[in-house]
Write a protein that holds these residues in place. Sequence first.
Motif, PDB file in Angstrom:
ATOM      1  N   ILE A  54       0.856  -1.185   0.000  1.00 39.12           N
ATOM      2  CA  ILE A  54       0.000   0.000   0.000  1.00 39.12           C
ATOM      3  C   ILE A  54       0.893   1.236   0.000  1.00 39.12           C
ATOM      4  O   ILE A  54       1.806   1.352   0.813  1.00 39.12           O
ATOM      5  CB  ILE A  54      -0.935   0.023   1.229  1.00 39.12           C
ATOM      6  N   ALA A  55       0.614   2.169  -0.915  1.00 39.65           N
ATOM      7  CA  ALA A  55       1.379   3.408  -1.004  1.00 39.65           C
ATOM      8  C   ALA A  55       0.730   4.470  -0.123  1.00 39.65           C
ATOM      9  O   ALA A  55      -0.447   4.791  -0.275  1.00 39.65           O
ATOM     10  CB  ALA A  55       1.438   3.891  -2.453  1.00 39.65           C
ATOM     11  N   LEU A  56       1.531   5.007   0.805  1.00 39.30           N
ATOM     12  CA  LEU A  56       1.093   6.086   1.680  1.00 39.30           C
ATOM     13  C   LEU A  56       1.788   7.383   1.278  1.00 39.30           C
ATOM     14  O   LEU A  56       2.796   7.368   0.591  1.00 39.30           O
ATOM     15  CB  LEU A  56       1.440   5.777   3.139  1.00 39.30           C
ATOM     16  N   GLY A  57       1.247   8.505   1.761  1.00 42.14           N
ATOM     17  CA  GLY A  57       1.878   9.794   1.487  1.00 42.14           C
ATOM     18  C   GLY A  57       0.831  10.883   1.399  1.00 42.14           C
ATOM     19  O   GLY A  57      -0.322  10.705   1.816  1.00 42.14           O
ATOM     20  N   PHE A  58       1.239  12.027   0.843  1.00 37.66           N
ATOM     21  CA  PHE A  58       0.366  13.189   0.757  1.00 37.66           C
ATOM     22  C   PHE A  58       0.186  13.591  -0.703  1.00 37.66           C
ATOM     23  O   PHE A  58       1.169  13.708  -1.443  1.00 37.66           O
ATOM     24  CB  PHE A  58       0.978  14.369   1.522  1.00 37.66           C
ATOM     25  N   ILE A  59      -1.059  13.822  -1.130  1.00 35.31           N
ATOM     26  CA  ILE A  59      -1.330  14.315  -2.476  1.00 35.31           C
ATOM     27  C   ILE A  59      -2.317  15.473  -2.394  1.00 35.31           C
ATOM     28  O   ILE A  59      -3.051  15.612  -1.407  1.00 35.31           O
ATOM     29  CB  ILE A  59      -1.891  13.215  -3.407  1.00 35.31           C
ATOM     30  N   SER A  60      -2.342  16.286  -3.442  1.00 33.55           N
ATOM     31  CA  SER A  60      -3.305  17.396  -3.459  1.00 33.55           C
ATOM     32  C   SER A  60      -3.547  17.862  -4.885  1.00 33.55           C
ATOM     33  O   SER A  60      -2.700  17.705  -5.772  1.00 33.55           O
ATOM     34  CB  SER A  60      -2.795  18.560  -2.609  1.00 33.55           C
ATOM     35  N   GLY A  61      -4.727  18.434  -5.099  1.00 35.00           N
ATOM     36  CA  GLY A  61      -5.074  19.043  -6.376  1.00 35.00           C
ATOM     37  C   GLY A  61      -5.228  18.065  -7.518  1.00 35.00           C
ATOM     38  O   GLY A  61      -5.230  16.845  -7.337  1.00 35.00           O
TER      39      GLY A  61
END
Length: 306
Positions: A54-61
């Motif tokens: 599972i890929a975790l992290g922060f994304i936006s837009g």
Amino acid sequence: MIYTVTLNPSIDYVVNMNQLTEGAVNRVNTEHFYAGGKGINVSQILNQHEIDNIALGFISGFTGDFIQSSLHEKGIKTDFIQLKEGYSRINMKVKTLSDETEINGSGPKISNEEIEKLYQKLDGLTSEDTLVLAGSIPASLPDDFYEQIMKYVAPKQVKVIVDATKNLLLNVLKYQPFLIKPNHHEIAEMFNVTISSTEDLLHYGNQLKEMGAQNVLISMGGDGAILISETGEIYRSNVPKGTVKNSVGAGDSMVAGFIAGYQKDASYEEALRLGAASGSATAFSSDVATRGYIDELVSQINVTKL
């Protein structure tokens, strides 16, 4: 379960042209868009090896939407945190007949509330899980963020793999990561020395072990790779035949191949073999490698015990 963390994912916009002229209109010959980031690259290669992750992290837009959808199209599971503001960065890579130029975005600001959401996801990890921390830390996060994460999950006895540079790597060693993967240039930088032989690499690789790393995987470009295992055994791999097309993601692919090999056989020799094949396959490809190409190169990898 294996979890990869990419704190600052990107869209990699790769263009090819004959020549780049400053101050003029330039037209490209070919262009491609890829979901980028070191942890994301690890997830993609693990997926090629049919290793659940599972890929975790922060994304936006809208750029974050592209990153997530492109991974889902490849069958990769994600559990990203959607930021309220900003846009996931775009990194532009311009390749000409004679040179390669990169223009990297800075990425969005991450709030304390959004950082807390990542920790909440880490709460569910157990000693059966592996956590991969890969890449740089964005400017909106503290420099010791990897240290904070490792301290947080330490009571859970999670296997942590760290692929980072300089102090980001040195400062986490006290938490005894399961695997670190510096390359020979990074080792020279970390210790402020000149590396001129295999003996030098082994000396400083063993120092990294003494500082806390359980396993040290050293990539050496065209000279192969060396593994100093937690049991003290030392293995070296060669490099298969091929033409380097893309150095981006090769190290991440080596990490993923190593994880896949170790998951399947619990053998450090086989882990190094699959890691070396995976890293080389990506280096010889325009994007991260496919399973078929990795399998093709595995037969060319010779692992010797030093």
